[in-house]
Design an enzyme around this catalytic site. Structure first.
Site, PDB file in Angstrom:
ATOM      1  CB  VAL A  38      53.503 -23.945  23.060  1.00  0.00           C
ATOM      2  CG1 VAL A  38      53.206 -23.894  22.125  1.00  0.00           C
ATOM      3  CG2 VAL A  38      54.020 -25.215  23.866  1.00  0.00           C
ATOM      4  CD  GLU A  68      54.759 -27.987  19.001  1.00  0.00           C
ATOM      5  OE1 GLU A  68      54.276 -26.594  18.306  1.00  0.00           O
ATOM      6  OE2 GLU A  68      55.351 -28.143  18.612  1.00  0.00           O
ATOM      7  CG  LEU A  75      57.741 -27.651  20.518  1.00  0.00           C
ATOM      8  CD1 LEU A  75      57.563 -27.001  20.895  1.00  0.00           C
ATOM      9  CD2 LEU A  75      58.708 -27.885  19.247  1.00  0.00           C
ATOM     10  CD  GLU A 127      59.792 -29.013  29.558  1.00  0.00           C
ATOM     11  OE1 GLU A 127      60.064 -28.453  29.907  1.00  0.00           O
ATOM     12  OE2 GLU A 127      58.470 -28.187  29.880  1.00  0.00           O
ATOM     13  CE  LYS A 174      50.311 -32.340  23.695  1.00  0.00           C
ATOM     14  NZ  LYS A 174      51.443 -31.955  23.411  1.00  0.00           N
ATOM     15  CG  ASN A 185      51.313 -35.847  25.746  1.00  0.00           C
ATOM     16  OD1 ASN A 185      52.369 -35.936  24.801  1.00  0.00           O
ATOM     17  ND2 ASN A 185      51.562 -34.728  26.203  1.00  0.00           N
ATOM     18  CB  ALA A 243      62.930 -48.853  33.444  1.00  0.00           C
ATOM     19  CB  CYS A 285      53.547 -32.499  28.826  1.00  0.00           C
ATOM     20  SG  CYS A 285      53.735 -30.933  27.893  1.00  0.00           S
ATOM     21  NE  ARG A 303      56.735 -25.896  33.829  1.00  0.00           N
ATOM     22  CZ  ARG A 303      56.160 -26.074  32.718  1.00  0.00           C
ATOM     23  NH1 ARG A 303      54.811 -24.670  32.919  1.00  0.00           N
ATOM     24  NH2 ARG A 303      56.054 -25.676  31.899  1.00  0.00           N
TER      25      ARG A 303
END
Ligand code: UDX
Length: 442
Positions: A7, A147, A149, A151, A200, A204, A248, A256, A324
């Site tokens: 970020v 944020e 964004l 990746e 946020k 998500n 799928a 995140c 990750r």
């Protein structure tokens, strides 16, 4: 910018590219050293070039010193990590120490903007920490600007955002930050601190829910002989549903979604609620990963012991070197635990993956990975996997089992080449019916 992770680096480079002077502060000397020497600690398309261009133009610099970084700054962005703690709660130690360091260094009035994903209420105690740690009272405001964004497409996401969300107890400060974003031409939602923080998490968690929803549908499709790809396409034309985030596959990973769904569930639990849907989203996501290993084991005759399995794709998604919470690594660990030899290839994530799972056998290209393998698992949808010479792959393999964890290939074409093919939720052509049977015919 406080923090030189995804970020901080992307936001910093983009603001510099728009003509602002940006100082990036990080306590990690190794990272600052790399950046000062023109090296980018992460892989993100276009970022290294953008940072270099703006450093040469004198608009971007890197430092470990808050004193240097905050000199004359009108806006200070907190962009530090908020990893998962032991119970899934967000670990806020870096936000706390950034707030303390800002307060101790502050010698002029400024707006402090929190970009890190933080539990609802964090903005309030950030204000308290700063007030408590200032050597003398100086006027400041705290604004939450979450944020969004992704990746792999972080620069276009910054330059053409869907919206900008700003929350503050000081509406004038939120308006000033809005001016900084004004030329990005996106709707701006100005609200209070807690609502901005919740937007946020809710965004998500909703996207993660869509993925787990389509993954649950994929399991049903597989058993009932339907094709989830066509189901998602047919659903996506409905304007109320839309086509996005209905792919799928092996489930969501990355820094995140898994962390934020857990943190939101933890917030709810801490306040005496039982977040049933969020718990189900995480459960389905874990099952999607397990399913890949189960399929491989079943197709290899019930045991993985001593089998050679190849994995294509180790990053949690395409166009990033980030591993990750990567589904590929969960699958790799499970295969290794069951006695398989795991050969692996990824265009950019090899180093990160091997650091996390040293027992992997790294290969220099997809064909080397396929050589002598008894099963090939495609787990990250990199573009370069779309047009592999599948005939050659088939010839190189000891047994042509292909498990397509991202539904990248045409099942009929691969079966015609001699592959034993299984996708995710692609029960068409009797694949699932063979296992489940046709109830009504009995
Ligand atoms: C996400 C959010 O999109 C972004 O707004 C937020 O700021 C950070 O978290 P990111 O983690 O970079 O971004 O990746 P994203 O492209 O959203 O994908 C997340 C995961 O979901 C990946 O593992 C991806 O492979 C998976 N995914 C995505 C699916 O399995 N199916 C889909 O339809 C979409």
């Amino acid at each position: 910018m406080i923090g030189s992770g995804y970020v901080g680096l992307v936001t910093g480079a983009c603001f510099a590219d728009l003509g602002n002077n940006v100082s990036l502060v990080d306590i990690d000397e190794r990272k600052i050293d790399m950046l000062q020497n023109g090296k980018m600690p992460i892989y993100e398309p276009g970022l290294a070039e953008m940072a270099q261009r703006n450093t040469l133009a004198g608009r971007m610099n890197f430092t470990t010193s808050y004193d240097c970084g905050l000199q004359g700054a009108e806006f200070v962005f907190i962009c530090v990590g908020t990893p998962s703690g032991v119970d899934g709660e967000a670990d806020l130690q870096y936000v706390r120490s950034a707030a303390r360091s800002i307060a101790e260094t502050m010698d002029h009035s400024m707006i402090i903007i929190n970009k890190s994903t933080v539990p609802v209420g964090t903005g309030d105690w950030t204000t308290e920490i700063i007030e408590r740690n200032q050597p003398q009272p100086i006027d400041f405001a705290v604004v939450s600007c979450p944020e969004f964004l992704r990746e792999g497409s972080a620069i276009p996401d910054f330059m053409q955002p869907d919206r900008t969300v700003l929350g503050s107890t000081d509406p004038a400060a939120a308006e000033t930050v809005a001016e900084l974003y004004a030329h990005l031409d996106a709707p701006t939602v100005i609200t209070d601190l807690r609502t901005a923080e919740m937007i946020k998490y809710a965004s998500n968690a909703f996207l993660a829910t869509r993925i787990s929803f389509i993954n649950e549908i994929s399991i049903i499709c597989e058993r009932l002989g339907a094709d989830v790809e066509e189901v998602a396409r047919g659903m996506g034309f409905d304007k109320r549903i839309g086509p996005h985030f209905l792919q799928a596959g092996v489930g969501f990973g990355g820094s995140c979604f898994p962390k934020d769904v857990k943190a939101l569930a933890n917030m709810a639990q801490t306040h005496g609620m039982h977040p049933q849907l969020l718990n189900a989203v995480m459960e389905i996501n874990a099952f999607q990963r397990r399913q890949i290993t189960l399929k491989a084991r079943e197709m290899l005759g019930g045991s993985l012991n001593g089998k050679t399995v190849a994995i294509l794709g180790l990053a949690f998604k395409q166009n990033t070197d980030d591993t990750r919470e990567s589904p590929s690594l969960t699958v790799a660990r499970s295969l290794l635990n069951q006695g398989a030899v795991v050969k692996a290839y990824d265009p950019v994530a090899m180093e990160n993956a091997c650091a996390e799972v040293p027992a992997l056998t790294p290969c220099e290209n997809p064909y080397k990975a396929a050589e002598d393998a008894e099963a090939l698992l495609v787990l990250t949808p990199w573009n370069e996997f779309k047009q592999l010479n599948m005939k050659r792959i088939r010839q190189l393999m000891r047994r042509p089992i292909l498990i397509d964890g991202r539904n990248m290939y045409n099942p009929e074409e691969l079966r015609a080449l001699g592959f034993e093919y299984r996708g995710v939720g692609r029960g068409y052509n009797g694949e699932g019916l063979a296992a489940g049977g046709n109830d009504q015919a009995d």
